[in-house]
Design a protein around this motif. Structure first.
Motif, PDB file in Angstrom:
ATOM      1  N   VAL A  80       0.856  -1.184   0.000  1.00  0.00           N
ATOM      2  CA  VAL A  80       0.000   0.000   0.000  1.00  0.00           C
ATOM      3  C   VAL A  80       0.890   1.230   0.000  1.00  0.00           C
ATOM      4  O   VAL A  80       1.788   1.355   0.842  1.00  0.00           O
ATOM      5  CB  VAL A  80      -0.947   0.037   1.216  1.00  0.00           C
ATOM      6  CG1 VAL A  80      -1.733   1.348   1.241  1.00  0.00           C
ATOM      7  CG2 VAL A  80      -1.903  -1.153   1.184  1.00  0.00           C
ATOM      8  N   ILE A  81       0.649   2.130  -0.951  1.00  0.00           N
ATOM      9  CA  ILE A  81       1.427   3.366  -1.074  1.00  0.00           C
ATOM     10  C   ILE A  81       0.496   4.532  -0.765  1.00  0.00           C
ATOM     11  O   ILE A  81      -0.527   4.712  -1.437  1.00  0.00           O
ATOM     12  CB  ILE A  81       2.012   3.510  -2.487  1.00  0.00           C
ATOM     13  CG1 ILE A  81       2.888   2.304  -2.818  1.00  0.00           C
ATOM     14  CG2 ILE A  81       2.804   4.817  -2.610  1.00  0.00           C
ATOM     15  CD1 ILE A  81       3.217   2.175  -4.293  1.00  0.00           C
ATOM     16  N   LEU A  82       0.841   5.321   0.250  1.00  0.00           N
ATOM     17  CA  LEU A  82       0.023   6.463   0.636  1.00  0.00           C
ATOM     18  C   LEU A  82       0.583   7.731   0.006  1.00  0.00           C
ATOM     19  O   LEU A  82       1.655   8.205   0.391  1.00  0.00           O
ATOM     20  CB  LEU A  82      -0.002   6.618   2.160  1.00  0.00           C
ATOM     21  CG  LEU A  82      -0.477   5.411   2.975  1.00  0.00           C
ATOM     22  CD1 LEU A  82      -0.404   5.727   4.459  1.00  0.00           C
ATOM     23  CD2 LEU A  82      -1.889   5.008   2.577  1.00  0.00           C
ATOM     24  N   ASP A  83      -0.130   8.273  -0.966  1.00  0.00           N
ATOM     25  CA  ASP A  83       0.237   9.561  -1.557  1.00  0.00           C
ATOM     26  C   ASP A  83      -0.746  10.595  -1.029  1.00  0.00           C
ATOM     27  O   ASP A  83      -1.686  11.004  -1.716  1.00  0.00           O
ATOM     28  CB  ASP A  83       0.188   9.481  -3.088  1.00  0.00           C
ATOM     29  CG  ASP A  83       0.476  10.823  -3.753  1.00  0.00           C
ATOM     30  OD1 ASP A  83       1.198  11.635  -3.142  1.00  0.00           O
ATOM     31  OD2 ASP A  83      -0.042  11.066  -4.864  1.00  0.00           O
ATOM     32  N   LEU A  84      -0.534  10.999   0.224  1.00  0.00           N
ATOM     33  CA  LEU A  84      -1.492  11.843   0.929  1.00  0.00           C
ATOM     34  C   LEU A  84      -0.793  13.019   1.591  1.00  0.00           C
ATOM     35  O   LEU A  84       0.373  12.924   1.979  1.00  0.00           O
ATOM     36  CB  LEU A  84      -2.201  11.031   2.022  1.00  0.00           C
ATOM     37  CG  LEU A  84      -3.042   9.837   1.571  1.00  0.00           C
ATOM     38  CD1 LEU A  84      -3.464   9.020   2.794  1.00  0.00           C
ATOM     39  CD2 LEU A  84      -4.255  10.295   0.781  1.00  0.00           C
ATOM     40  N   PRO A  85      -1.514  14.131   1.769  1.00  0.00           N
ATOM     41  CA  PRO A  85      -0.962  15.230   2.585  1.00  0.00           C
ATOM     42  C   PRO A  85      -0.723  14.739   4.007  1.00  0.00           C
ATOM     43  O   PRO A  85      -1.420  13.849   4.509  1.00  0.00           O
ATOM     44  CB  PRO A  85      -2.072  16.292   2.535  1.00  0.00           C
ATOM     45  CG  PRO A  85      -2.901  15.941   1.347  1.00  0.00           C
ATOM     46  CD  PRO A  85      -2.836  14.451   1.215  1.00  0.00           C
ATOM     47  N   LEU A  86       0.246  15.326   4.666  1.00  0.00           N
ATOM     48  CA  LEU A  86       0.624  14.908   6.014  1.00  0.00           C
ATOM     49  C   LEU A  86      -0.559  14.836   6.983  1.00  0.00           C
ATOM     50  O   LEU A  86      -0.675  13.852   7.733  1.00  0.00           O
ATOM     51  CB  LEU A  86       1.705  15.853   6.554  1.00  0.00           C
ATOM     52  CG  LEU A  86       2.346  15.481   7.887  1.00  0.00           C
ATOM     53  CD1 LEU A  86       3.062  14.135   7.790  1.00  0.00           C
ATOM     54  CD2 LEU A  86       3.321  16.576   8.320  1.00  0.00           C
ATOM     55  N   THR A 107       3.867   2.033   2.752  1.00  0.00           N
ATOM     56  CA  THR A 107       4.832   3.112   2.657  1.00  0.00           C
ATOM     57  C   THR A 107       4.087   4.393   2.316  1.00  0.00           C
ATOM     58  O   THR A 107       2.893   4.372   2.006  1.00  0.00           O
ATOM     59  CB  THR A 107       5.917   2.799   1.606  1.00  0.00           C
ATOM     60  OG1 THR A 107       6.934   3.815   1.651  1.00  0.00           O
ATOM     61  CG2 THR A 107       5.337   2.737   0.204  1.00  0.00           C
ATOM     62  N   ASP A 108       4.788   5.515   2.404  1.00  0.00           N
ATOM     63  CA  ASP A 108       4.153   6.798   2.140  1.00  0.00           C
ATOM     64  C   ASP A 108       5.067   7.636   1.262  1.00  0.00           C
ATOM     65  O   ASP A 108       6.164   7.213   0.899  1.00  0.00           O
ATOM     66  CB  ASP A 108       3.856   7.534   3.443  1.00  0.00           C
ATOM     67  CG  ASP A 108       5.118   8.095   4.084  1.00  0.00           C
ATOM     68  OD1 ASP A 108       6.085   7.319   4.263  1.00  0.00           O
ATOM     69  OD2 ASP A 108       5.171   9.298   4.385  1.00  0.00           O
ATOM     70  N   THR A 109       4.606   8.837   0.922  1.00  0.00           N
ATOM     71  CA  THR A 109       5.409   9.741   0.094  1.00  0.00           C
ATOM     72  C   THR A 109       5.539  11.121   0.733  1.00  0.00           C
ATOM     73  O   THR A 109       5.942  12.074   0.068  1.00  0.00           O
ATOM     74  CB  THR A 109       4.781   9.889  -1.309  1.00  0.00           C
ATOM     75  OG1 THR A 109       3.496  10.533  -1.195  1.00  0.00           O
ATOM     76  CG2 THR A 109       4.624   8.548  -1.994  1.00  0.00           C
ATOM     77  N   ALA A 110       5.205  11.252   2.020  1.00  0.00           N
ATOM     78  CA  ALA A 110       5.193  12.563   2.670  1.00  0.00           C
ATOM     79  C   ALA A 110       6.613  13.098   2.845  1.00  0.00           C
ATOM     80  O   ALA A 110       7.576  12.340   2.975  1.00  0.00           O
ATOM     81  CB  ALA A 110       4.500  12.478   4.028  1.00  0.00           C
ATOM     82  N   SER A 111       6.733  14.425   2.893  1.00  0.00           N
ATOM     83  CA  SER A 111       8.041  15.063   2.972  1.00  0.00           C
ATOM     84  C   SER A 111       8.559  15.204   4.395  1.00  0.00           C
ATOM     85  O   SER A 111       9.668  15.678   4.596  1.00  0.00           O
ATOM     86  CB  SER A 111       8.003  16.440   2.296  1.00  0.00           C
ATOM     87  OG  SER A 111       7.061  17.280   2.933  1.00  0.00           O
ATOM     88  N   SER A 240      -2.595  23.798   0.803  1.00  0.00           N
ATOM     89  CA  SER A 240      -3.527  24.140   1.878  1.00  0.00           C
ATOM     90  C   SER A 240      -2.773  24.699   3.071  1.00  0.00           C
ATOM     91  O   SER A 240      -1.646  24.274   3.383  1.00  0.00           O
ATOM     92  CB  SER A 240      -4.333  22.912   2.309  1.00  0.00           C
ATOM     93  OG  SER A 240      -3.557  22.044   3.115  1.00  0.00           O
ATOM     94  N   ALA A 241      -3.404  25.658   3.743  1.00  0.00           N
ATOM     95  CA  ALA A 241      -2.800  26.246   4.937  1.00  0.00           C
ATOM     96  C   ALA A 241      -2.647  25.205   6.032  1.00  0.00           C
ATOM     97  O   ALA A 241      -1.658  25.214   6.784  1.00  0.00           O
ATOM     98  CB  ALA A 241      -3.659  27.416   5.415  1.00  0.00           C
ATOM     99  N   GLN A 242      -3.604  24.284   6.134  1.00  0.00           N
ATOM    100  CA  GLN A 242      -3.537  23.243   7.156  1.00  0.00           C
ATOM    101  C   GLN A 242      -2.287  22.389   6.986  1.00  0.00           C
ATOM    102  O   GLN A 242      -1.580  22.083   7.958  1.00  0.00           O
ATOM    103  CB  GLN A 242      -4.780  22.349   7.093  1.00  0.00           C
ATOM    104  CG  GLN A 242      -4.793  21.245   8.144  1.00  0.00           C
ATOM    105  CD  GLN A 242      -5.928  20.255   7.952  1.00  0.00           C
ATOM    106  OE1 GLN A 242      -6.562  20.214   6.897  1.00  0.00           O
ATOM    107  NE2 GLN A 242      -6.191  19.448   8.965  1.00  0.00           N
ATOM    108  N   ALA A 243      -2.010  21.990   5.740  1.00  0.00           N
ATOM    109  CA  ALA A 243      -0.828  21.168   5.481  1.00  0.00           C
ATOM    110  C   ALA A 243       0.455  21.932   5.804  1.00  0.00           C
ATOM    111  O   ALA A 243       1.409  21.369   6.358  1.00  0.00           O
ATOM    112  CB  ALA A 243      -0.824  20.705   4.030  1.00  0.00           C
ATOM    113  N   LEU A 244       0.486  23.211   5.467  1.00  0.00           N
ATOM    114  CA  LEU A 244       1.669  24.027   5.747  1.00  0.00           C
ATOM    115  C   LEU A 244       1.880  24.203   7.246  1.00  0.00           C
ATOM    116  O   LEU A 244       3.016  24.153   7.730  1.00  0.00           O
ATOM    117  CB  LEU A 244       1.538  25.383   5.061  1.00  0.00           C
ATOM    118  CG  LEU A 244       1.645  25.366   3.536  1.00  0.00           C
ATOM    119  CD1 LEU A 244       1.126  26.668   2.943  1.00  0.00           C
ATOM    120  CD2 LEU A 244       3.079  25.114   3.097  1.00  0.00           C
TER     121      LEU A 244
END
Length: 340
Positions: A80-86, A107-111, A240-244
């Motif tokens: 499972v690959i999660l390409d999602l905002p934090l 796994t994920d792709t978050a920074s 999005s401001a929330q993600a930032l």
């Protein structure tokens, strides 16, 4: 015969990869896996609540099918690959936790990696394995319509592991990155997040400051004459401001250290400009231009490998998922072992 059925002459079902979040990275991963699969059978399932993103993934054949229901998308998945905002990762892990089959690799792709690894350790069951991932991309336009299998070509794909991470699970994600044409870079999660504070979060804060100051001035006139330089300098790392906010506060100590360094350097540059001495200012600009030139030349070279874990011998686990022999993942043999 449906997409979960076995290849001809084999009773083993085709392995399933589920991509949760069909943004630029998610769709590009699907395209890359499809391009490199060859005759090796793999089922790629996509999930995204955005109907337009799901439709685009099907249209460009990045996935074999999409599932609107998250459980339906992940319950048979091997990877499972999660390409999602934090902000969406922990709730999604909570929703998936009880539905993932033993041995599944997530796994994920978050920074940012420390908050993601913490969430995975707290939420996922012992029979599921998590490997933190972060593909570094160079695309300015992050629309899912711009997805391409070449998105990751020769760029770093960061993997963050812990002492309890399964080596076999690490190999699965490493093989995945390799199939996408990326250069695998193993980093400690704290080191990774410290670096990202400097190259992503703090530049976003500086971009926000630049916009704020510009709007306090003659914005009507500024907005008419602003060109490529202003455009490049005011790009933020999220939409999005929330993600930032979460990216900033989840990495607060690192961000504050970078901001302190920038504040000191701004004083140095202010003094250079105030002195009116062209030679000193020219030297400062020359140094900056040289640094950027070195970065541009070196960014597609293979990155240094830090803290590389002990990995299983070949054939790779990704290849074994296609029925080419070898051991099973530890979780399929002994689900009682500690996760990750």
């Amino acid at each position: 015969m449906n997409q979960q059925t076995a290849d001809a002459g084999s009773s083993k079902p085709a392995p399933q990869v589920t991509i949760v979040g069909l943004g630029l990275i998610g769709i590009s991963i699907g395209l890359g896996l499809k391009q490199t699969a060859g005759q090796q059978r793999v089922v790629i399932v996509g999930h995204d609540k955005d109907a337009a993103a799901a439709e685009q993934a099907r249209k460009v054949k990045a996935v074999d099918r999409t599932e609107w229901n998250l459980v339906s998308a992940i319950e048979r998945a091997d990877v499972v690959i999660l390409d999602l905002p934090l902000p969406e990762i922990r709730p999604t892990l909570v929703a998936m936790a009880g539905e993932l089959k033993p041995g599944c690799v997530v796994t994920d792709t978050a920074s940012l990696k420390l908050p993601v690894l913490q969430a995975a350790a707290e939420v996922l069951p012992a029979h599921v394995f998590f490997v933190g991932g972060h593909p570094v991309i160079a695309a300015a336009d992050t629309s899912f319509y711009k997805a391409t299998p070449k998105l990751f070509n020769k760029l770093p794909y960061c993997l963050t592991i812990t002492p309890t991470t399964s080596p076999e699970a690490s190999q699965v994600v490493s093989d995945l990155a390799d199939r996408l044409g990326a250069n695998v870079l193993y980093l400690d999660a704290a080191e990774h997040d410290g670096l990202m504070a400097g190259v992503e979060t703090t530049p976003s804060i500086l971009a926000a400051i630049l916009l704020t100051v510009a709007r306090q001035g003659a914005w009507k006139e500024i907005s008419k004459v602003a060109g490529a330089q202003f455009d490049a300098s005011t790009r933020l790392s999220a939409e999005s401001a929330q993600a930032l906010v979460q990216a900033t506060l989840s990495n607060r100590d690192n961000v504050l250290r970078w901001l302190d360094t920038y504040s000191q350097e701004l004083e140095v540059w202010r003094d250079l400009i105030a002195s009116g001495e062209p030679a000193a200012l020219e030297g400062a600009f020359a140094g900056a231009l040289a640094a950027r030139g070195d970065w541009m030349v070196g960014r597609t070279r293979s990155p240094l490998v830090a803290d590389m874990p002990a990995l299983p011998e070949h054939p790779s686990i990704w290849m074994r998922m296609f029925g080419m022999g070898g051991r099973q993942l530890r979780g399929e043999q002994n689900s009682g072992k500690k996760k990750n």
